[in-house]
Design an enzyme around this catalytic site. Structure first.
Site, mmCIF file in Angstrom:
data_model
loop_
_atom_site.group_PDB
_atom_site.id
_atom_site.type_symbol
_atom_site.label_atom_id
_atom_site.label_comp_id
_atom_site.label_asym_id
_atom_site.label_seq_id
_atom_site.Cartn_x
_atom_site.Cartn_y
_atom_site.Cartn_z
ATOM 1 N N PHE A 149 0.780 -1.340 -0.085
ATOM 2 C CA PHE A 149 -0.095 0.109 -0.137
ATOM 3 C C PHE A 149 1.026 1.405 -0.010
ATOM 4 O O PHE A 149 1.491 1.812 0.980
ATOM 5 C CB PHE A 149 -0.945 -0.072 1.334
ATOM 6 C CG PHE A 149 -1.964 0.962 1.443
ATOM 7 C CD1 PHE A 149 -3.322 0.414 0.911
ATOM 8 C CD2 PHE A 149 -1.825 2.204 2.184
ATOM 9 C CE1 PHE A 149 -4.312 1.416 0.904
ATOM 10 C CE2 PHE A 149 -2.736 2.978 2.235
ATOM 11 C CZ PHE A 149 -4.115 2.669 1.807
ATOM 12 N N ALA A 150 0.957 1.689 -1.192
ATOM 13 C CA ALA A 150 2.070 2.710 -1.336
ATOM 14 C C ALA A 150 1.539 4.131 -1.437
ATOM 15 O O ALA A 150 1.410 4.813 -2.679
ATOM 16 C CB ALA A 150 3.051 2.500 -2.460
ATOM 17 N N LEU A 151 1.273 4.740 -0.290
ATOM 18 C CA LEU A 151 0.747 6.203 0.034
ATOM 19 C C LEU A 151 1.639 7.032 0.271
ATOM 20 O O LEU A 151 1.816 8.177 -0.170
ATOM 21 C CB LEU A 151 -0.412 5.953 0.825
ATOM 22 C CG LEU A 151 -1.318 7.428 1.179
ATOM 23 C CD1 LEU A 151 -2.062 7.879 -0.148
ATOM 24 C CD2 LEU A 151 -2.225 7.024 2.197
ATOM 25 N N THR A 160 5.483 -1.002 3.740
ATOM 26 C CA THR A 160 5.258 -2.389 4.338
ATOM 27 C C THR A 160 5.217 -3.284 3.165
ATOM 28 O O THR A 160 4.353 -3.295 2.265
ATOM 29 C CB THR A 160 4.031 -2.630 5.298
ATOM 30 O OG1 THR A 160 4.363 -1.565 6.457
ATOM 31 C CG2 THR A 160 3.966 -4.093 5.884
ATOM 32 N N ARG A 164 7.584 -15.750 39.708
ATOM 33 C CA ARG A 164 8.814 -14.842 40.462
ATOM 34 C C ARG A 164 8.652 -14.578 42.028
ATOM 35 O O ARG A 164 7.437 -13.989 42.380
ATOM 36 C CB ARG A 164 8.774 -13.487 39.786
ATOM 37 C CG ARG A 164 9.832 -12.364 40.497
ATOM 38 C CD ARG A 164 11.356 -12.822 40.112
ATOM 39 N NE ARG A 164 12.071 -11.715 40.854
ATOM 40 C CZ ARG A 164 13.421 -11.896 40.636
ATOM 41 N NH1 ARG A 164 14.099 -13.008 40.166
ATOM 42 N NH2 ARG A 164 14.181 -11.122 41.099
ATOM 43 N N GLN A 176 7.574 -3.726 33.295
ATOM 44 C CA GLN A 176 7.810 -3.339 34.531
ATOM 45 C C GLN A 176 7.869 -4.344 35.616
ATOM 46 O O GLN A 176 8.532 -4.558 36.219
ATOM 47 C CB GLN A 176 7.088 -2.001 34.871
ATOM 48 C CG GLN A 176 7.188 -1.283 36.123
ATOM 49 C CD GLN A 176 8.674 -0.531 36.146
ATOM 50 O OE1 GLN A 176 8.964 -0.311 35.145
ATOM 51 N NE2 GLN A 176 9.086 -0.182 37.272
ATOM 52 N N GLY A 206 14.385 -6.420 35.777
ATOM 53 C CA GLY A 206 15.327 -6.266 35.150
ATOM 54 C C GLY A 206 15.310 -7.223 33.934
ATOM 55 O O GLY A 206 16.074 -6.979 32.549
ATOM 56 N N GLU A 229 -0.657 3.958 10.052
ATOM 57 C CA GLU A 229 -2.010 3.875 9.503
ATOM 58 C C GLU A 229 -2.784 5.014 10.307
ATOM 59 O O GLU A 229 -3.838 5.058 10.445
ATOM 60 C CB GLU A 229 -2.965 2.396 9.810
ATOM 61 C CG GLU A 229 -1.858 1.579 8.920
ATOM 62 C CD GLU A 229 -2.951 0.241 8.231
ATOM 63 O OE1 GLU A 229 -4.054 0.474 8.212
ATOM 64 O OE2 GLU A 229 -2.411 -0.605 7.701
HETATM 65 N N1 COS Z 1 -14.119 8.073 3.518
HETATM 66 C C1 COS Z 1 -14.540 8.632 2.424
HETATM 67 N N2 COS Z 1 -14.154 9.503 2.097
HETATM 68 C C2 COS Z 1 -13.285 10.557 2.683
HETATM 69 C C3 COS Z 1 -12.869 9.995 4.042
HETATM 70 C C4 COS Z 1 -13.253 8.695 4.610
HETATM 71 N N3 COS Z 1 -13.090 8.296 5.655
HETATM 72 N N4 COS Z 1 -12.103 10.842 4.600
HETATM 73 C C5 COS Z 1 -12.123 11.808 3.733
HETATM 74 N N5 COS Z 1 -12.896 11.602 2.484
HETATM 75 C C6 COS Z 1 -13.192 12.392 1.303
HETATM 76 C C7 COS Z 1 -13.927 13.942 1.932
HETATM 77 O O1 COS Z 1 -15.397 13.728 1.834
HETATM 78 C C8 COS Z 1 -13.520 14.740 0.872
HETATM 79 O O2 COS Z 1 -14.236 14.663 -0.233
HETATM 80 P P1 COS Z 1 -14.830 15.780 -0.866
HETATM 81 O O3 COS Z 1 -14.041 16.879 -1.316
HETATM 82 O O4 COS Z 1 -15.643 15.192 -2.171
HETATM 83 O O5 COS Z 1 -16.182 16.056 -0.103
HETATM 84 C C9 COS Z 1 -12.012 14.382 0.605
HETATM 85 O O6 COS Z 1 -12.095 12.858 1.156
HETATM 86 C C10 COS Z 1 -10.991 15.075 1.244
HETATM 87 O O7 COS Z 1 -11.194 15.058 2.572
HETATM 88 P P2 COS Z 1 -10.538 16.050 3.823
HETATM 89 O O8 COS Z 1 -10.890 17.538 3.157
HETATM 90 O O9 COS Z 1 -11.289 15.795 5.196
HETATM 91 O O10 COS Z 1 -9.086 15.584 3.597
HETATM 92 P P3 COS Z 1 -7.735 16.296 4.679
HETATM 93 O O11 COS Z 1 -6.972 16.489 3.736
HETATM 94 O O12 COS Z 1 -8.269 17.303 5.451
HETATM 95 O O13 COS Z 1 -7.495 14.844 5.280
HETATM 96 C C11 COS Z 1 -7.357 13.498 7.174
HETATM 97 C C12 COS Z 1 -7.998 14.168 6.112
HETATM 98 C C13 COS Z 1 -6.505 13.936 7.963
HETATM 99 C C14 COS Z 1 -8.339 12.645 7.832
HETATM 100 C C15 COS Z 1 -6.328 12.434 6.233
HETATM 101 O O14 COS Z 1 -5.530 13.246 5.437
HETATM 102 C C16 COS Z 1 -5.678 11.437 6.896
HETATM 103 O O15 COS Z 1 -6.261 10.244 7.054
HETATM 104 N N6 COS Z 1 -4.545 11.366 7.057
HETATM 105 C C17 COS Z 1 -3.719 10.302 7.770
HETATM 106 C C18 COS Z 1 -3.382 9.462 6.713
HETATM 107 C C19 COS Z 1 -2.698 8.157 7.051
HETATM 108 O O16 COS Z 1 -3.130 7.281 7.743
HETATM 109 N N7 COS Z 1 -1.525 7.999 6.780
HETATM 110 C C20 COS Z 1 -0.715 6.729 7.207
HETATM 111 C C21 COS Z 1 -0.340 6.179 5.763
HETATM 112 S S1 COS Z 1 -0.745 4.525 5.435
HETATM 113 S S2 COS Z 1 0.653 3.544 6.726
#
Ligand code: COS
Length: 380
Positions: free
Chosen positions: A123-125, A158, A267, A335, A339, A362
Site C-alpha cells: 500500500f504505497a501512499l 510495508t 517470580r 515493569q 530487569g 495507519e
Molecule cells: N471515507 C470516504 N471519504 C473520505 C474519508 C473517508 N474516511 N475521509 C475523507 N474523505 C473525503 C472527503 O469527503 C473529501 O471528499 P469531497 O471533497 O468530495 O467532500 C475528501 O476525501 C478530502 O477530505 P478532507 O478534506 O477531510 O481531507 P484532508 O486532507 O483534510 O485530510 C485526514 C483528512 C487528516 C483525515 C487524512 O489526511 C488522513 O487520514 N491522514 C492520515 C493518513 C494516514 O493514515 N497515513 C498513514 C499512511 S498509511 S501507513
C-alpha cells in the site's frame, strides 16, 4: 445484542489461533532476531484463506467479513506482530482491489493475492515528505498514449520488496485531494526501484522499504477506480485498515500480558510470588480492562463495517484506544518483569518494541483524534 461470534467467525478465529500457536509462535523470537521475512508463514496464511479474509470465495478469499478478519488478526498478532502486519496490509490491498477494481483487475490480482502467488500486497501512499497529509503527495502519473508514467518516491512501504502488486497513489491533476489517482503497479515493472529495507526498532521480521518510480510505465488498465478518486479510495481503505491495526495492537498487548501473568506467578520476592502484591495486581487488572475495552470498540467498528454502515469514526476510536492501551500494557508488563524484561531472554521486550509503531502507522494517534473530532463536530 449478541456478543457470540457466528460459526464462520469462530471457525476463522480458531483456524488462525491454531496456526499461530503451532507454526508462528515457536519461531517468532527467532524471526525477530534474524530480521527474517516469514515467507513460509505467509504461504501458510494463504493456504488457510487468511490473506483475503474479507474477499469473496470466487477470488479465493474466505468471504468471512470484518469481524472474522479482526479476530484472526488478533490471534496472529499475539504470536508475531511482524507476520500480523504483513497479513494486515495484504488483506487491505485485496479489499481495495475487490471494492474499487474492474472485473479484469479483480480476476488478474485477487486470486494471485489470496493464493499466496503474489506473496503479499503493498500500500504505497506515504512519501518522504508526506505521511499524515497524503493530499499533498508529490509522486506524479502522466498520461501517455498507451498508459501512464509514474515518477516520485514512496516511503515506509510495508511488504514493498515482496509484494506482487502494489496500490500506488500519484498526482494526475491539480494540487490537493481531488488531483490524486490510484494505480495497481506490479512487481518488476520497469522504472520501479525497491530501496534498502529500514532498520526498525520493532516489527523486525516485516519488510519496510522506500520505493522509487523513475519513468515507471504502467498500462492504462492499471488505473484503479476513476481518475481523481484516489484520495477517497485511500481514506476508505484506511478506515478498514485501522480496524486491523486495532486488532494487531490488542493481540500484541495480550501477548505481553500473558507473559506478565506467568512471570507474576513464578517470580518470588519478599517470600511470596510477586502476583500477590497489590502493586502488581493493579497493573494486571488495568491491563486486561483496557485491552477488553479496546476489543469491544474494535468489534463495534468491525460490526458496523460488516453491516455496511458508516464506521470511520468508530474505526479511528478503536485504533486510538487499542494502540494507546497496548502501549501502556506492554510498558507495564516489562515493569512487572523487572530487569529480566529488559533482556532478550523474555518475549516482553519484543512485544514492547513491536507495539510502539501502532500509535504511529495507519494514521498517528493525533490523526485519529482529528478524524474523531471532525466527525463529532459534523454529525453530533
Ligand atoms: N471515507 C470516504 N471519504 C473520505 C474519508 C473517508 N474516511 N475521509 C475523507 N474523505 C473525503 C472527503 O469527503 C473529501 O471528499 P469531497 O471533497 O468530495 O467532500 C475528501 O476525501 C478530502 O477530505 P478532507 O478534506 O477531510 O481531507 P484532508 O486532507 O483534510 O485530510 C485526514 C483528512 C487528516 C483525515 C487524512 O489526511 C488522513 O487520514 N491522514 C492520515 C493518513 C494516514 O493514515 N497515513 C498513514 C499512511 S498509511 S501507513
Amino acid at each position: 445484542m449478541d456478543f457470540a461470534p457466528t460459526e464462520t467467525q469462530a471457525l476463522i478465529a480458531q483456524t488462525a489461533r491454531e496456526f499461530a500457536t503451532r507454526r508462528i509462535a515457536p519461531i517468532a523470537g527467532e524471526l525477530d532476531r534474524q530480521e527474517r521475512f516469514p515467507l513460509e508463514l505467509v504461504q501458510g496464511l494463504a493456504e488457510l484463506g487468511l490473506l483475503g479474509v474479507n474477499v469473496k470465495s470466487a477470488w479465493g478469499g474466505a468471504d468471512a467479513g470484518a469481524i472474522a478478519y479482526a479476530l484472526a488478526m488478533k490471534e496472529v498478532a499475539k504470536a508475531c506482530a511482524s507476520t500480523a502486519v504483513t497479513m494486515a496490509v495484504t488483506n487491505m490491498v485485496a479489499e481495495v482491489i475487490q471494492r474499487f477494481g474492474s472485473d479484469e483487475q479483480r480476476e488478474r490480482h485477487l486470486p494471485a493475492i489470496t493464493s499466496g502467488r503474489y506473496v503479499t500486497g503493498a500500500f504505497a501512499l506515504s512519501e518522504p515528505q508526506v505521511g499524515s497529509d497524503p493530499s499533498a503527495l508529490a509522486t506524479t502519473a502522466k498520461r501517455v498514449p498507451d498508459g501512464w508514467v509514474l515518477d516520485g518516491q514512496k516511503q515506509w512501504i510495508t511488504n514493498g520488496a515482496h509484494a506482487g502488486v502494489m496500490v500506488v497513489w500519484a498526482r494526475t491533476g491539480a494540487a490537493g485531494a481531488k488531483g490524486i489517482s490510484c494505480f495497481l503497479v506490479e512487481q518488476g515493472s520497469s522504472g520501479l526501484i525497491v530501496g534498502k529495507a529500514e532498520d526498525k526498532l520493532g516489527l523486525r521480521a516485516s519488510n519496510t522499504v522506500p520505493l522509487t518510480f523513475e519513468e515507471c510505465r504502467v498500462p492504462a488498465s492499471a488505473l484503479l477506480g476513476e481518475e481523481g478518486m484516489g484520495f477517497r479510495i485511500a481514506m476508505m481503505a484506511l478506515d478498514g485498515g485501522r480496524i486491523g491495526i486495532a486488532a494487531q495492537s490488542i493481540g500484541i498487548g495480550s501477548a505481553a500480558l500473558d507473559e506478565a501473568l506467568t512471570y507474576a506467578r513464578d517470580r518470588q520476592a519478599f517470600g511470596k510470588s510477586i502476583g500477590e502484591f497489590q502493586a502488581i495486581q493493579w497493573m494486571l487488572a488495568d491491563s486486561r480492562t483496557e485491552l477488553d475495552a479496546a476489543d469491544l470498540m474494535m468489534l463495534r467498528a468491525a460490526w458496523l463495517k460488516d453491516e455496511g454502515k458508516p464506521f470511520t469514526r468508530e474505526a479511528a476510536m478503536a485504533k486510538l484506544m487499542a494502540s494507546e492501551a497496548a502501549n501502556r500494557v506492554a510498558n507495564r508488563c516489562m515493569q512487572i518483569h523487572g530487569g529480566y524484561g529488559y533482556t532478550r531472554e523474555f518475549a516482553v521486550e519484543r512485544h514492547l518494541r513491536d507495539v510502539r509503531v501502532t500509535t504511529i502507522y495507519e494514521g498517528t494517534s493525533e490523526i485519529q483524534r482529528l478524524v474523531i473530532a471532525r466527525d463529532l463536530l459534523k454529525t453530533s
